[in-house]
Design a protein around this motif. Sequence first.
Motif, mmCIF file in Angstrom:
data_model
loop_
_atom_site.group_PDB
_atom_site.id
_atom_site.type_symbol
_atom_site.label_atom_id
_atom_site.label_comp_id
_atom_site.label_asym_id
_atom_site.label_seq_id
_atom_site.Cartn_x
_atom_site.Cartn_y
_atom_site.Cartn_z
ATOM 1 N N GLN A 1 8.752 0.655 -8.758
ATOM 2 C CA GLN A 1 8.092 -0.175 -9.777
ATOM 3 C C GLN A 1 6.585 -0.234 -9.519
ATOM 4 N N VAL A 2 6.227 -0.413 -8.255
ATOM 5 C CA VAL A 2 4.802 -0.472 -7.900
ATOM 6 C C VAL A 2 4.129 0.853 -8.214
ATOM 7 N N ARG A 3 4.792 1.959 -7.850
ATOM 8 C CA ARG A 3 4.191 3.269 -8.077
ATOM 9 C C ARG A 3 3.921 3.505 -9.564
ATOM 10 N N SER A 4 4.796 3.018 -10.415
ATOM 11 C CA SER A 4 4.615 3.227 -11.866
ATOM 12 C C SER A 4 3.377 2.523 -12.403
ATOM 13 N N LEU A 5 2.847 1.580 -11.635
ATOM 14 C CA LEU A 5 1.674 0.821 -12.065
ATOM 15 C C LEU A 5 0.378 1.359 -11.467
ATOM 16 N N GLY B 1 3.094 -4.363 4.273
ATOM 17 C CA GLY B 1 4.259 -5.225 4.133
ATOM 18 C C GLY B 1 4.251 -5.966 2.811
ATOM 19 N N ALA B 2 5.417 -6.054 2.183
ATOM 20 C CA ALA B 2 5.548 -6.803 0.928
ATOM 21 C C ALA B 2 7.010 -7.133 0.691
ATOM 22 N N ALA B 3 7.271 -8.356 0.268
ATOM 23 C CA ALA B 3 8.634 -8.748 -0.090
ATOM 24 C C ALA B 3 9.010 -8.126 -1.425
ATOM 25 N N ASP B 4 10.262 -7.751 -1.556
ATOM 26 C CA ASP B 4 10.720 -7.133 -2.798
ATOM 27 C C ASP B 4 10.718 -8.119 -3.964
ATOM 28 N N SER B 5 10.534 -9.408 -3.668
ATOM 29 C CA SER B 5 10.455 -10.420 -4.726
ATOM 30 C C SER B 5 9.022 -10.629 -5.212
ATOM 31 N N ALA B 6 8.067 -9.897 -4.636
ATOM 32 C CA ALA B 6 6.666 -10.055 -5.006
ATOM 33 C C ALA B 6 6.406 -9.492 -6.399
ATOM 34 N N ASP B 7 5.246 -9.805 -6.945
ATOM 35 C CA ASP B 7 4.833 -9.296 -8.251
ATOM 36 C C ASP B 7 4.386 -7.842 -8.099
ATOM 37 N N PRO B 8 5.069 -6.882 -8.735
ATOM 38 C CA PRO B 8 4.680 -5.476 -8.578
ATOM 39 C C PRO B 8 3.231 -5.206 -8.964
ATOM 40 N N ALA B 9 2.728 -5.884 -9.977
ATOM 41 C CA ALA B 9 1.343 -5.663 -10.403
ATOM 42 C C ALA B 9 0.366 -6.094 -9.309
ATOM 43 N N ALA B 10 0.670 -7.211 -8.643
ATOM 44 C CA ALA B 10 -0.196 -7.675 -7.563
ATOM 45 C C ALA B 10 -0.168 -6.706 -6.386
ATOM 46 N N ILE B 11 1.010 -6.185 -6.086
ATOM 47 C CA ILE B 11 1.111 -5.214 -4.994
ATOM 48 C C ILE B 11 0.353 -3.940 -5.354
ATOM 49 N N ALA B 12 0.462 -3.505 -6.595
ATOM 50 C CA ALA B 12 -0.262 -2.305 -7.035
ATOM 51 C C ALA B 12 -1.762 -2.497 -6.894
ATOM 52 N N GLU B 13 -2.239 -3.679 -7.201
ATOM 53 C CA GLU B 13 -3.668 -3.958 -7.062
ATOM 54 C C GLU B 13 -4.099 -3.881 -5.601
ATOM 55 N N GLU C 1 14.182 9.665 -4.016
ATOM 56 C CA GLU C 1 13.884 10.852 -4.830
ATOM 57 C C GLU C 1 14.143 10.575 -6.314
ATOM 58 N N ASP C 2 15.271 9.971 -6.625
ATOM 59 C CA ASP C 2 15.609 9.702 -8.030
ATOM 60 C C ASP C 2 14.605 8.758 -8.683
ATOM 61 N N GLU C 3 14.057 7.827 -7.906
ATOM 62 C CA GLU C 3 13.107 6.856 -8.448
ATOM 63 C C GLU C 3 11.688 7.407 -8.533
ATOM 64 N N GLY C 4 11.484 8.618 -8.039
ATOM 65 C CA GLY C 4 10.183 9.267 -8.176
ATOM 66 C C GLY C 4 9.160 8.932 -7.117
ATOM 67 N N LEU C 5 9.580 8.380 -5.968
ATOM 68 C CA LEU C 5 8.621 8.123 -4.898
ATOM 69 C C LEU C 5 8.096 9.440 -4.324
ATOM 70 N N ASP C 6 6.868 9.401 -3.829
ATOM 71 C CA ASP C 6 6.285 10.597 -3.231
ATOM 72 C C ASP C 6 6.892 10.870 -1.858
ATOM 73 N N GLU C 7 7.048 9.798 -1.063
ATOM 74 C CA GLU C 7 7.445 9.969 0.331
ATOM 75 C C GLU C 7 8.368 8.843 0.778
ATOM 76 N N LEU C 8 9.225 9.159 1.751
ATOM 77 C CA LEU C 8 10.035 8.175 2.467
ATOM 78 C C LEU C 8 9.666 8.291 3.935
ATOM 79 N N TRP C 9 9.339 7.162 4.549
ATOM 80 C CA TRP C 9 8.908 7.173 5.949
ATOM 81 C C TRP C 9 9.951 6.528 6.843
ATOM 82 N N LEU C 10 10.221 7.198 7.955
ATOM 83 C CA LEU C 10 11.151 6.757 8.984
ATOM 84 C C LEU C 10 10.377 6.688 10.302
ATOM 85 N N TRP C 11 10.993 6.133 11.320
ATOM 86 C CA TRP C 11 10.400 6.227 12.649
ATOM 87 C C TRP C 11 11.459 5.982 13.686
#
Length: 263
Positions: A258-262, A213-225, A25-35
């Motif tokens: 970070q991805v969402r901001s892009l 799926g994406a590693a947290d070490s990935a490039d946020p810009a690439a994930i956003a694309e 919530e603090d980071e501004g994400l729209d949703e958190l998914w659980l299962w």
Amino acid sequence: MTTFGATCIPQVPSERLRDVARAAEDEGLDELWLWEDCFWGGGIATAAAALAWTTRLRVGIGVLPVPLRNVALTAMETAALHRLFPGRVIVGVGHGVQDWMGQVGTRPESPVTLLREYIEALRALLRGDRVTSHGRYVHLDDVQLGWPPAGAPAVLAGARGPRTLRLSGEVADGSVLDRVTTLEEFRSARAAIDAGRAAAGRSDPHRIVQYMGAADSADPAAIAETVRSWAAAGADTVVLHPASGDEDPIAHVRFAAQVRSLL
């Protein structure tokens, strides 16, 4: 813009969920998914806690395994969540992992038949209908919720194979696709969903949630694309999933932000 969120996997200890939900919530994400995976924390309990610890964040459950849960109980708990947290809950149901269902003695001979009967009954109960059903698996005799939601909420189906994808289009209000789906498979999945909707004569909205799926070490810009590619193909929601269970859940949420901001 396509809705964007992150997961908190069931293997994260329940006592850490509060910090994860508040970070989302603090980071501004729209949703958190659980299962709900066997045999970790329950999906309804963790969703209720995450919703109570936040004020804006939407929480998705994608998905609850239907062989494990009587449909009346799922309807009762889903209705309670929607009344407690209006507009902030998304609930999906699915086959569950069949080996796990076998471990607890609930593995059905026909998972597709069970899912059809279950979703039809669940949607009717959440509409406030009085339901009698004597199917192969779902048996209800004059059942009606005492406190249905104010408006009938969407019920999503976890789907992967062509029969389940088509079924989701026929009877569910949305589909949850797992993170191993490729972009080409997504297009095929959407075609199967649309075929089911056409067969059922449905023209109402059908929300498609795609885990990615994406590693947290990935490039946020690439994930956003990549997220934009899913959106262009028809995904209504993209949910970022950690590449492994070893990644820190709060770091994962912050990377998703970070991805969402892009986008």
